[in-house]
Design an enzyme around this catalytic site. Structure first.
Site, short mmCIF file in Angstrom:
data_model
loop_
_atom_site.label_atom_id
_atom_site.label_comp_id
_atom_site.label_asym_id
_atom_site.label_seq_id
_atom_site.Cartn_x
_atom_site.Cartn_y
_atom_site.Cartn_z
N TYR A 1 0.85 -1.19 0.00
CA TYR A 1 0.00 0.00 0.00
C TYR A 1 0.89 1.24 0.00
O TYR A 1 1.57 1.53 0.99
CB TYR A 1 -0.90 -0.03 1.23
N VAL B 1 -9.31 -0.64 -4.80
CA VAL B 1 -9.59 -0.82 -3.38
C VAL B 1 -10.28 0.47 -2.96
O VAL B 1 -9.67 1.52 -2.91
CB VAL B 1 -8.32 -1.07 -2.56
N LYS C 1 -1.62 -1.49 -3.99
CA LYS C 1 -2.70 -0.50 -3.87
C LYS C 1 -2.04 0.86 -4.03
O LYS C 1 -1.28 1.31 -3.17
CB LYS C 1 -3.41 -0.61 -2.52
#
Length: 307
Positions: free
Chosen positions: A142, A210, A170
């Site tokens: 992330y 996401v 992400k």
């Protein structure tokens, strides 16, 4: 298209970063969490992040995190991928909590850049690789410099992609050029971490999103992602425009978890919009632009105001 040509996505393609419901007294409401997870999957999500940023992980105890992982696995395991937001800026703590997540059956880990510490890129890489190797589950990295205080450099991401368990990113960097480099130089499954950039990132090769806004507009996001994956960008563009005011409502006026819980309450999905300090519920002045954006999207404010 033959069945053999259909690609499998280990983390799904429409992944909602779930809120953590609370009771009026501020305790985790596991029953509502299970119901929300089930609803999201029924409406089209094939992946859920549990106790990520939107799940208020920083104000949950380790026991509450573990119980949330177990709750969602029991509710939707086998029907959708369950991804644990089980990492912090402390590598050892992240390993311990991730082991607890693995023990209750999650499908993978979301590993954030270590926030606040501001390590070097070598430290970022070592942090992520150490957690991945210790747990043995598939990993989504992330990259969110706005919250972490640092970016994961593109060269670092390219090196991380060589790790056999690091399979996804992400991307919430909002730097299209650098994301293009990642897509061009790795086999990572890239997910938009900014709801409003889902279409342009998927046009460049991202596999999905996401999302926070997908809590309240799941079916529209499902259609957008499916259209983009099928190369039907006319349909995807129409849905992108339809979703724009909804995304603004959820993501631009107050913190995402705060807004998502408020709209979920208006929709009758959650009984309240309780958050934990330091987050607070929105004022009426803060809710006015949220309502205005939803009205622009054609939502019935009479129905929302009645809740």
């Amino acid at each position: 298209m033959a069945e053999s040509d259909v690609r499998e996505y280990p983390f799904g393609t429409l992944v909602t970063a779930m809120v953590t419901p609370f009771t009026e007294e501020g305790e985790v409401d596991y029953l509502k969490a299970a119901e929300l997870a089930d609803k999201l999957v029924q409406d089209g999500c094939d992946g859920l992040v549990v106790t990520g940023t939107t799940g208020e992980t920083s104000t949950l105890t380790d026991d509450e995190n573990e119980a949330m992982f177990r709750t969602v696995v029991e509710a939707v395991g086998g029907r959708a991928k369950v991804i644990a937001g089980s990492t912090t800026n402390d590598t050892r703590h992240s390993i311990n909590l991730s082991r607890r997540a693995a023990a209750v059956g999650v499908d993978g880990l979301l590993i954030t850049a270590p926030y606040y510490n501001k390590p070097s890129q070598a430290g970022v890489q070592a942090h992520i690789e150490t957690i991945a190797s210790a747990i043995g589950l598939p990993v989504m990295v992330y990259d969110i410099p706005g919250r972490a205080g640092i970016s994961i450099a593109t060269d670092t991401l390219i090196r991380l992609a060589e790790h056999p368990l690091i399979i996804a990113l992400k991307d919430a960097k909002a730097d299209y050029g650098e994301t293009t480099r990642v897509l061009a130089n790795t086999d990572l499954d890239v997910y938009s971490g900014d709801d409003g950039l889902t279409l342009p990132l998927m046009a460049a090769g991202a596999v999905g999103v996401v999302s926070v806004t997908a809590h309240v507009a799941t079916r529209q996001f499902r259609e957008l992602v499916d259209a983009a994956l099928a190369g039907d960008f006319a349909t995807a563009r129409r849905l992108h425009f339809e979703l724009d005011p909804v995304i603004r409502a959820v993501m631009t006026h107050v913190q995402g978890a705060v807004a998502a819980k408020q709209v979920l309450k208006w929709q009758g999905v959650l009984p309240n919009s309780v958050v934990r300090l330091p987050l607070v519920e929105p004022s009426e002045a803060e809710l006015a632009p949220v309502r205005a954006d939803l009205a622009e999207a054609g939502w019935s404010l009479d129905a929302l105001n009645a809740r």
